[in-house]
Design a protein around this motif. Structure first.
Motif, PDB file in Angstrom:
ATOM      1  N   SER A 339      -9.240  -7.140  -3.364  1.00 10.96           N
ATOM      2  CA  SER A 339      -8.528  -5.989  -2.809  1.00 10.96           C
ATOM      3  C   SER A 339      -7.768  -5.271  -3.913  1.00 10.96           C
ATOM      4  CB  SER A 339      -7.560  -6.421  -1.697  1.00 10.96           C
ATOM      5  OG  SER A 339      -6.452  -7.106  -2.226  1.00 10.96           O
ATOM      6  N   GLN A 341      -4.804  -1.840  -4.199  1.00 12.60           N
ATOM      7  CA  GLN A 341      -3.979  -0.943  -3.410  1.00 12.60           C
ATOM      8  C   GLN A 341      -3.014  -0.164  -4.287  1.00 12.60           C
ATOM      9  OE1 GLN A 341      -2.244  -4.531  -1.463  1.00 12.60           O
ATOM     10  NE2 GLN A 341      -0.301  -3.410  -1.635  1.00 12.60           N
ATOM     11  N   VAL A 357      -2.911   3.822  -0.265  1.00  7.73           N
ATOM     12  CA  VAL A 357      -4.328   3.592   0.015  1.00  7.73           C
ATOM     13  C   VAL A 357      -4.666   2.156  -0.354  1.00  7.73           C
ATOM     14  CG1 VAL A 357      -5.033   5.993  -0.314  1.00  7.73           C
ATOM     15  CG2 VAL A 357      -4.978   4.429  -2.276  1.00  7.73           C
ATOM     16  N   LYS A 358      -5.745   1.653   0.242  1.00  9.21           N
ATOM     17  CA  LYS A 358      -6.147   0.282  -0.031  1.00  9.21           C
ATOM     18  C   LYS A 358      -7.642   0.114   0.181  1.00  9.21           C
ATOM     19  CE  LYS A 358      -4.710  -4.479   0.730  1.00  9.21           C
ATOM     20  NZ  LYS A 358      -3.725  -5.360   1.382  1.00  9.21           N
ATOM     21  N   PHE A 359      -8.230  -0.758  -0.646  1.00 10.21           N
ATOM     22  CA  PHE A 359      -9.636  -1.117  -0.513  1.00 10.21           C
ATOM     23  C   PHE A 359      -9.742  -2.633  -0.574  1.00 10.21           C
ATOM     24  CE2 PHE A 359     -13.397  -2.624  -2.827  1.00 10.21           C
ATOM     25  CZ  PHE A 359     -14.395  -2.251  -1.933  1.00 10.21           C
ATOM     26  N   ARG A 361     -12.822  -5.952  -0.123  1.00 17.91           N
ATOM     27  CA  ARG A 361     -14.187  -6.403   0.128  1.00 17.91           C
ATOM     28  C   ARG A 361     -14.155  -7.909   0.404  1.00 17.91           C
ATOM     29  NH1 ARG A 361     -16.649  -5.104  -4.367  1.00 17.91           N
ATOM     30  NH2 ARG A 361     -17.719  -3.231  -3.604  1.00 17.91           N
ATOM     31  N   GLU A 393     -16.515  -4.357   4.069  1.00 24.14           N
ATOM     32  CA  GLU A 393     -15.692  -3.486   3.233  1.00 24.14           C
ATOM     33  C   GLU A 393     -14.769  -2.673   4.120  1.00 24.14           C
ATOM     34  OE1 GLU A 393     -18.213  -1.140   0.765  1.00 24.14           O
ATOM     35  OE2 GLU A 393     -18.693  -2.807  -0.589  1.00 24.14           O
ATOM     36  N   ASN A 394     -13.533  -2.531   3.663  1.00 20.07           N
ATOM     37  CA  ASN A 394     -12.536  -1.820   4.442  1.00 20.07           C
ATOM     38  C   ASN A 394     -11.781  -0.848   3.544  1.00 20.07           C
ATOM     39  OD1 ASN A 394      -9.574  -1.625   5.575  1.00 20.07           O
ATOM     40  ND2 ASN A 394     -10.865  -2.187   7.306  1.00 20.07           N
ATOM     41  N   TYR A 395     -11.733   0.409   3.967  1.00 19.75           N
ATOM     42  CA  TYR A 395     -10.976   1.446   3.264  1.00 19.75           C
ATOM     43  C   TYR A 395      -9.825   1.870   4.169  1.00 19.75           C
ATOM     44  CZ  TYR A 395     -15.324   1.736   0.582  1.00 19.75           C
ATOM     45  OH  TYR A 395     -16.432   1.442  -0.182  1.00 19.75           O
ATOM     46  N   GLU A 418      -8.238   3.107   9.120  1.00 16.36           N
ATOM     47  CA  GLU A 418      -9.066   2.101   8.466  1.00 16.36           C
ATOM     48  C   GLU A 418     -10.530   2.350   8.799  1.00 16.36           C
ATOM     49  OE1 GLU A 418      -5.827  -1.556   8.285  1.00 16.36           O
ATOM     50  OE2 GLU A 418      -7.799  -1.882   9.203  1.00 16.36           O
TER      51      GLU A 418
END
Length: 705
Positions: A339, A341, A357-359, A361, A393-395, A418
């Protein structure tokens, strides 16, 4: 045990020697001025429990300290920490999500001392800044900051006596200069307990199962945390945690199966279960102050990796013809989480803005191999083997705004979005599932304060995504006929929380809440011939109304008491299963008391009692459960040496319950070795205050546990 007792004796001796030397060279008396803090405080989006103001919370580890917080329930036997009205909670330290569960979470919390905790925040409806994942609230443990330079630390040794003996040892060493901070922790444990589980399914086919199990666990967990102030406006740091855990179970299971035509079959299974789970967690951050008014940019990245390897050997004897099946399974589970952020805090005269913001996997590869023992040795059974590959995957992006209106009103509102893409694939069956969705998660809070009264109103929407254990379709066999498996076709559930709270004089706190869960999933068991099969399904919606009340006060300067009452009423809607519908209700209460036995408050006795009355939840019925615990706490040498003795679950209560379906009823009667005696000795050296460390949120790791 001898090793632990020797370690404890050496610890006490060294502590007394160190104190004697300290007293001999002490030339200057220091006067410490203490400012009495409020025990409870209420803000728009959270309740705050000040640990320093609590007599009951002194000289304890993090787990015991949490148990003293109003509305927080701690069940170490089950490995669950929950807020009243919530199924479970996520735990943070200084805003960083631990995302550990069960034994791993409790072991981490036991390495934290109450002397190092400033306050504990209970967040029942989390704001937009935090992950929308989970159907529960948040608990945020805020550690004290250390303004002093040099070395400090502590050492703790604990003896645990249940049916079997166990121990744990942990130590922490801190070092700080004007620009550099570091903390080194080491935790080791070796424990065992006895479990007695009775489970039956009564319907057209009847199945009765008794399991006697010895659960064993040991682990070594070193961690290091470092930070460096690059300039007066910037700081960077990292944390690395390695854990090598070993688990084992020796199991004897007796199963009786009665078919619809009353043919009875009996099985006896002996199981040898051993597993290893080395994990790595690496987190790094960079903080930049943008001005002198408090504007700040925070960047963080996290990586988690696990390589679990488990071997299970079981031998099942079919008593009707005395035939034996010897089976071995080998499973490998390799989850990875990454992750990154960025968070921006912008305080202005017209209000405070937070955005970011954050990503992340989440990946996993699982491999289960199944072998039958024949005259030619172990032969692989490909029909029962399984491979499972999963990637998600999360955005995410969020924005929140907070403002105080005069001296009485405080408000905060936020919105989080999300976007999730997930796919699971099973090569052996050439089947899979792929889904993509985006969701908005609003939250809002209002607080009104006047004199001794605080009123709050809060709302948040959340999501509960299935974790690895509930998604993975491969079968965990307990014998050749019975198994449990996950379900890769599970879809997320959604939760709406609405809560009205009230606090009076920082002692009385009460809340009324409404909780709506849609498309919830859970474990479902059924009988298929000789097989008992468990899997996970989306099968119900739930509406719950609840009331939580707690009162915390100190009487006669030596008696601190926390009284809590929780009640709820709910109804459920079922789909996809033949569950029996009924209205649910629950009522529980607890009374925790701590008595100071001397003027200096260095010796304290505590007696805690709680009771869950019979209750219905969804299609479950739980019987009465009472919990009585007591202990003695002693602080010596200006609180540098602390000795705690505790007895838990004195009444040795069993967990009893029923699960109702239209065509069958399941009965549970379990005892998980809840009664225990614990003796711990802690020695604090160097600076008394804990070192300041930066913690990074890493919410996603919990789904890999």
């Amino acid at each position: 045990m001898k090793k632990t007792l020797l370690c404890t004796a050496l610890l006490v001796s060294s502590a007394i020697f160190a104190q004697s030397r300290k007293d001999s060279i002490k030339n200057i008396e220091q006067v410490e001025i203490l400012v009495k803090k409020k025990l409870l405080e209420r803000k728009a989006d959270r309740m705050i429990f000040n640990v320093e103001a609590s007599i009951a919370s002194q000289g304890m580890d993090g787990t015991e300290t949490l148990a003293n917080v109003p509305l927080v329930n701690v069940d170490e036997t089950m490995g669950i920490i929950s807020i009243a009205g919530k199924s479970s909670v996520n735990v943070m330290v200084n805003g960083r999500m631990l995302n550990l569960s069960g034994t791993a979470l409790f072991n981490y919390l036991k390495s934290i001392r109450s002397e190092n905790i400033a306050r504990i925040e209970v967040i029942t409806t989390p704001p937009a800044k935090y992950e929308a994942q989970g159907n529960s609230g948040l608990i945020n443990i805020i550690l004290k900051k250390n303004p002093n330079l040099g070395f400090s630390g502590n050492i703790t040794s604990t003896l645990i006596q249940r049916t079997y003996s166990g121990f744990s040892d942990n130590g922490m060493l801190n070092y700080q200069t004007e620009k550099f901070s570091s903390s080194l922790k080491l935790f080791y444990y070796d424990t065992a307990k006895r479990s007695d589980e009775n489970y039956s399914i009564v319907g057209p086919t009847q199945n009765y199962s008794n399991t006697i199990r010895r659960d064993m666990g040991s682990g070594l967990t070193p961690s290091i945390n470092m930070s460096y102030k690059i300039s007066k406006n910037s700081e960077a740091g990292f944390e690395y945690l390695f854990s090598r855990q070993k688990s084992g179970m020796d199991i004897v299971n007796r199963t009786k199966n009665i078919s619809p035509d009353l043919v009875e079959e009996n099985f006896l299974t002996n199981t040898f279960h051993r597993g290893k789970s080395p994990t790595h967690t690496l987190s790094a951050y960079y903080d930049l102050k943008l001005d002198s008014l408090g504007k700040k940019l925070s960047l963080a990245a996290n990586f988690y990796k696990d390589n679990s390897n488990t071997e299970v050997n079981f031998s099942t004897r079919k008593l009707s013809d005395n035939t034996v099946q010897d089976v071995k399974t080998i499973s490998i589970v390799e989850p990875q989480v990454f992750s990154a952020q960025a968070d921006l805090e912008l305080p202005f005269s017209f209000g405070n803005i937070e955005t970011g913001v954050k990503f992340n996997r989440f990946k996993n590869n699982s491999d289960l191999k199944y072998f039958n023992l024949t005259d030619n040795g172990y032969v692989a059974d490909e029909t029962r083997a399984n491979l499972f590959q999963y990637q998600e995957e999360n955005y995410a992006a969020y924005f929140s705004y907070a403002k105080n209106f005069g001296a009485h009103w405080e408000a905060k509102a936020g919105l989080r979005y999300e976007e999730t893409s997930a796919k699971g694939f099973t090569p052996s069956t050439d089947s899979g599932n792929h889904y993509h969705y985006g969701q908005w998660f609003p939250s809002a809070y209002v607080a009104y304060k006047k004199d001794k009264n605080v009123f709050t109103l809060s709302y948040s929407r959340r999501i509960n995504r299935p974790d690895l254990g509930t998604l993975n379709p491969f079968r965990w066999y307990s014998n050749p006929y019975s198994y449990s498996s996950g379900n890769p076709l599970l879809t997320p559930s959604y939760i709406n929380n609405l809560e009205l709270g009230y606090t009076f004089n920082n002692k009385l706190t009460a809340s009324i809440y409404y909780l709506r869960v849609k498309n919830a999933f859970g474990q479902v068991s059924y009988q298929d011939g000789l097989s008992q099969i468990s899997t996970y399904l989306n099968y119900y919606n739930n509406n719950a109304f609840g009331l939580n009340v707690s009162y915390t006060d100190t009487f006669f300067k030596f008696w601190e008491s926390v009284v809590a009452i929780n009640a709820s009423a709910q109804n459920s809607e079922f789909f996809g299963v033949n569950a029996q519908m009924h209205k649910g209700n629950s009522l529980s209460y607890s009374v925790n008391n701590t008595f100071s036995l001397n003027k200096n408050k260095t010796i304290a006795l505590f007696v805690n009692y709680g009771q869950n009355l019979p209750r219905r939840i969804v299609n479950y019925y739980y019987y009465n459960f009472s919990d009585l615990s007591s202990g003695l706490k002693i602080s010596l040498m200006d609180k540098q040496l602390q000795i705690n003795a505790t007895v838990t679950n004195i009444l040795a209560q069993r967990s009893l319950g029923d699960i109702y379906f239209t065509d069958r009823v399941h009965h549970m009667n379990h005892y998980w070795d809840g009664r225990s005696f614990r003796l711990s000795v802690t020695y604090n050296f160097g600076q008394k205050k804990s070192i300041r460390t930066k913690n990074i949120r890493f919410e996603e790791k919990g789904r890999a546990e």
